[in-house]
Design an enzyme around this catalytic site. Structure first.
Site, PDB file in Angstrom:
ATOM      1  N   GLY A   1       0.831  -1.203   0.000  1.00 46.27           N
ATOM      2  CA  GLY A   1       0.000   0.000   0.000  1.00 46.27           C
ATOM      3  C   GLY A   1       0.856   1.239   0.000  1.00 46.27           C
ATOM      4  O   GLY A   1       2.037   1.181   0.354  1.00 46.27           O
TER       5      GLY A   1
ATOM      6  N   CYS B   1       5.250  -6.077   1.795  1.00 48.49           N
ATOM      7  CA  CYS B   1       5.635  -4.671   1.783  1.00 48.49           C
ATOM      8  C   CYS B   1       4.920  -3.886   2.880  1.00 48.49           C
ATOM      9  O   CYS B   1       5.185  -4.099   4.058  1.00 48.49           O
ATOM     10  CB  CYS B   1       5.376  -4.090   0.389  1.00 48.49           C
ATOM     11  SG  CYS B   1       6.258  -2.548   0.138  1.00 48.49           S
ATOM     12  N   TYR B   2       3.991  -3.024   2.545  1.00 49.35           N
ATOM     13  CA  TYR B   2       3.243  -2.324   3.587  1.00 49.35           C
ATOM     14  C   TYR B   2       2.622  -3.342   4.547  1.00 49.35           C
ATOM     15  O   TYR B   2       2.573  -3.124   5.761  1.00 49.35           O
ATOM     16  CB  TYR B   2       2.146  -1.453   2.952  1.00 49.35           C
ATOM     17  CG  TYR B   2       1.324  -0.657   3.954  1.00 49.35           C
ATOM     18  CD1 TYR B   2       1.729   0.592   4.383  1.00 49.35           C
ATOM     19  CD2 TYR B   2       0.139  -1.186   4.478  1.00 49.35           C
ATOM     20  CE1 TYR B   2       0.979   1.305   5.316  1.00 49.35           C
ATOM     21  CE2 TYR B   2      -0.615  -0.488   5.404  1.00 49.35           C
ATOM     22  CZ  TYR B   2      -0.194   0.764   5.815  1.00 49.35           C
ATOM     23  OH  TYR B   2      -0.931   1.468   6.733  1.00 49.35           O
TER      24      TYR B   2
ATOM     25  N   HIS C   1       7.734  -7.519  -3.466  1.00 49.33           N
ATOM     26  CA  HIS C   1       6.451  -7.916  -4.077  1.00 49.33           C
ATOM     27  C   HIS C   1       6.610  -9.216  -4.861  1.00 49.33           C
ATOM     28  O   HIS C   1       7.038  -9.191  -6.009  1.00 49.33           O
ATOM     29  CB  HIS C   1       5.965  -6.814  -5.024  1.00 49.33           C
ATOM     30  CG  HIS C   1       5.492  -5.596  -4.295  1.00 49.33           C
ATOM     31  ND1 HIS C   1       4.188  -5.439  -3.871  1.00 49.33           N
ATOM     32  CD2 HIS C   1       6.150  -4.488  -3.889  1.00 49.33           C
ATOM     33  CE1 HIS C   1       4.058  -4.289  -3.246  1.00 49.33           C
ATOM     34  NE2 HIS C   1       5.230  -3.687  -3.239  1.00 49.33           N
TER      35      HIS C   1
ATOM     36  N   GLU D   1       4.358 -10.900  -6.226  1.00 48.86           N
ATOM     37  CA  GLU D   1       3.306 -11.067  -7.239  1.00 48.86           C
ATOM     38  C   GLU D   1       3.676 -10.492  -8.594  1.00 48.86           C
ATOM     39  O   GLU D   1       3.020 -10.785  -9.586  1.00 48.86           O
ATOM     40  CB  GLU D   1       1.982 -10.444  -6.756  1.00 48.86           C
ATOM     41  CG  GLU D   1       2.008  -8.951  -6.483  1.00 48.86           C
ATOM     42  CD  GLU D   1       2.537  -8.604  -5.091  1.00 48.86           C
ATOM     43  OE1 GLU D   1       3.157  -9.481  -4.464  1.00 48.86           O
ATOM     44  OE2 GLU D   1       2.350  -7.466  -4.646  1.00 48.86           O
TER      45      GLU D   1
ATOM     46  N   ASP E   1     -16.817 -12.492 -23.143  1.00 51.18           N
ATOM     47  CA  ASP E   1     -17.553 -12.443 -21.878  1.00 51.18           C
ATOM     48  C   ASP E   1     -19.031 -12.741 -22.070  1.00 51.18           C
ATOM     49  O   ASP E   1     -19.604 -13.579 -21.372  1.00 51.18           O
ATOM     50  CB  ASP E   1     -17.377 -11.073 -21.207  1.00 51.18           C
ATOM     51  CG  ASP E   1     -15.916 -10.742 -21.002  1.00 51.18           C
ATOM     52  OD1 ASP E   1     -15.089 -11.676 -21.045  1.00 51.18           O
ATOM     53  OD2 ASP E   1     -15.594  -9.554 -20.809  1.00 51.18           O
TER      54      ASP E   1
ATOM     55  N   LYS F   1     -10.299 -12.732 -16.604  1.00 59.58           N
ATOM     56  CA  LYS F   1     -10.464 -13.022 -18.030  1.00 59.58           C
ATOM     57  C   LYS F   1      -9.946 -14.415 -18.423  1.00 59.58           C
ATOM     58  O   LYS F   1     -10.611 -15.138 -19.170  1.00 59.58           O
ATOM     59  CB  LYS F   1      -9.710 -11.953 -18.828  1.00 59.58           C
ATOM     60  CG  LYS F   1     -10.005 -11.968 -20.295  1.00 59.58           C
ATOM     61  CD  LYS F   1     -11.246 -11.184 -20.578  1.00 59.58           C
ATOM     62  CE  LYS F   1     -11.535 -11.057 -22.043  1.00 59.58           C
ATOM     63  NZ  LYS F   1     -12.696 -10.182 -22.259  1.00 59.58           N
TER      64      LYS F   1
END
Ligand code: XMP
Length: 521
Positions: free
Chosen positions: A59, A86-87, A178, A180, A235, A377
């Protein structure tokens, strides 16, 4: 909160720009997770959600600041593994009795960094440090200066002595970087280790989801009728196929043909859904209406507004003919739903604003069925495959709601649309022949509002010029032009000019987004 019977992981969002990526990494591991902004997570929420593990996102705030975002204290008493990023690491340390220092320039670390291991190896880091050090992505000003009781260090970087920390007795893990993002190449392994040690079995699969959703759509809809605006995009197609499986002929799809579709598109979409999948599809042939109202209009925004308004009118006209319709199906996806506190906002919301039939449910007194609300997606694509939609359909490039109108800058004429349809088909055929279709996010031809002089055979020509566009992108928010080889471009240009009457010049658009947009208008 969604009623899902799988093991659930809770991501508490503190506003990082990359929180969605955490969810994606976990979904790739067949783990069901939801992102919730920290403000919405209190003790009652935790009880109801009943997570098997929790992740604190990064964050932009500073934990040193009074009043900065916190999770509820009860999260630490759930008895489930927690991973702070992190945060999220700093929050965990401070909440549990450690210290965080505000950033100064010499302690801040942004970008690529290398973490080296401590002597003791832990399960969270299985598969890490096969080389001496591991590349990670850092983005922090503040840093932990004293660990909370019970925590030990398991990895350090030059700017973050506490890069990887853990309290093994409670299965609390906290990292400064991070995992990710792609710039932490081994990050997915860390998530995999985390969910494994938290006991997830990877029970989140698209075929399990399909069964669950079929049941839940039946419960929601009962014997009522559902209508769906079928665009032929992934979609709405997957949503329609899923709802059809649940309620059969009580679903009616309306395919609005505004005369701005690609070559053979209407026949392909209607043919596939009606003939092959046995759906009830109304083919709304409204080309005259749309092209008539667009005549003489060249301003891009006016074009879009006309198309949007007519689309809603037309859809409503056909929907009114379906007796007993109580529900409207929409292919809303999870990225549109996430109430992220992220400062970047939700990109997909903006991308789709013109396209969906927003406002219609209220206007027509319809309730919504949104069976893809939990999916990303790529998961929608997997579900589509599971439902038997052809691969060529699932992998189709996005096509904008206003269709060829925004690929025909300036005034739209039937002649230009005809040329555009043919040229676009040749271009896409070239891309498929060269096996490049799946590498490209979107590719199309646009017809320019100009004529140029050329020479063909022995004669002078004065014909239209086309622009070809192809981009790579992740979400359509930013894009790079695709670096075709000169051979490809030359061959494609020759084919278009030879095969499409009315074109004597072809340009390739090598503008990225920003500063350009993907579409020309
Ligand atoms: P731009 O041109 O804004 O396009 O860079 C980003 C993505 O959005 C699509 N797009 C639209 N999709 N209705 C849609 O459904 C629209 O009005 C619209 N305008 C752009 C575009 O094709 C690209 O994928």
């Amino acid at each position: 909160m969604t009623q899902i019977s799988h093991d659930r992981l809770l991501i508490i969002d503190f506003g990082s720009q990359v929180t969605q990526l955490i969810a994606r990494r976990l979904r790739e591991l067949n783990v069901y997770c939801e992102i919730h902004p920290y403000q919405n997570v209190d003790e009652t929420f935790l009880k109801t959600f009943s997570p098997k593990a929790v992740i604190f996102s990064g964050g932009p705030d500073s934990v040193v600041r009074e009043g900065s975002p916190r999770p509820p204290k009860a999260v630490y008493d759930l008895g489930v593994p927690i991973l702070g990023i992190c945060y999220g690491q700093q929050v965990m340390m401070q909440d549990l009795g450690g210290t965080v220092e505000a950033g100064e320039s010499h302690t801040a670390e942004f970008g690529r960094a290398y973490v080296t291991p401590a002597d003791q190896r832990i399960d969270l880091l299985a598969g890490w440090f096969l080389e001496e050090r591991e590349q990670v992505w850092m983005s922090h000003g503040d840093h932990v200066s004293k660990l909370a009781p019970g925590f030990e260090v398991y990895g350090t970087s030059p700017g973050a002595p506490f890069a990887i920390t853990a309290d093994l007795s409670r299965n609390f893990f906290a990292v400064q970087f991070h995992p990710e993002v792609h710039h932490t190449p081994n990050g997915a392994t860390l998530y995999e280790n985390f969910v494994r040690l938290a006991g997830f079995t990877g029970d989140w699969t698209m075929s399990a989801y399909r069964d669950e959703m079929v049941k839940s759509i039946r419960e929601q809809v009962g014997d009522a009728k559902v209508i769906c605006a079928l665009s032929g995009g992934v979609d709405s197609s997957v949503a329609a196929a899923l709802i059809h499986e649940a309620i059969g002929e009580n679903l009616t799809c309306v395919f609005v043909d505004h005369g701005l579709l690609r070559l053979n598109e209407a026949e392909e979409v209607v043919g596939m859904f009606r003939d092959h999948m046995n759906l009830s599809v109304i083919h709304a042939q409204e080309q005259e209406l749309f092209l008539g109202e667009l005549e003489g209009v060249s301003d891009p925004e006016t074009k879009r507004k006309i198309i949007g308004r007519l689309f809603i009118d037309v859809f409503q006209k056909y929907a009114d003919q379906i007796e007993g319709a109580e529900f409207l199906a929409q292919g809303t996806l999870y990225p549109d739903v996430i109430e992220s506190v992220s400062f970047s906002g939700g990109p997909s919301v903006t991308i789709k604003s013109h396209h969906n039939v927003g406002g219609l449910p209220e206007k027509m007194g319809l309730k919504l069925v949104e069976p893809l609300r939990e999916l990303f997606k790529d998961e929608v694509r997997a579900l589509g495959r599971d439902l038997g939609l052809p691969a060529s359909f699932i992998g189709r490039h996005p096509f904008p709601g206003p269709g060829l109108a925004i690929r025909c800058p300036g005034e739209i004429t039937r002649e230009k649309l005809e040329i555009l349809r043919k040229a676009d088909a040749v271009y896409i055929d070239q891309i498929r022949k060269h096996d490049l279709y799946d590498e490209i996010w979107q590719a199309f031809a646009a017809i320019l509002p100009m004529r140029t002089v050329g020479v063909m055979g022995d004669g002078r020509t004065y014909d239209y010029a086309l622009a070809l566009r192809a981009v790579t992108s992740v979400d359509g928010m930013t894009a790079d032009y695709y670096p075709f080889s000169h051979e490809f471009l030359g061959e494609t240009s020759t084919r278009i000019i030879n095969e499409v009457k009315g074109v004597n010049r072809v340009f390739y658009d090598c503008t990225s987004k920003p500063p350009g947009t993907i579409e020309l208008e």
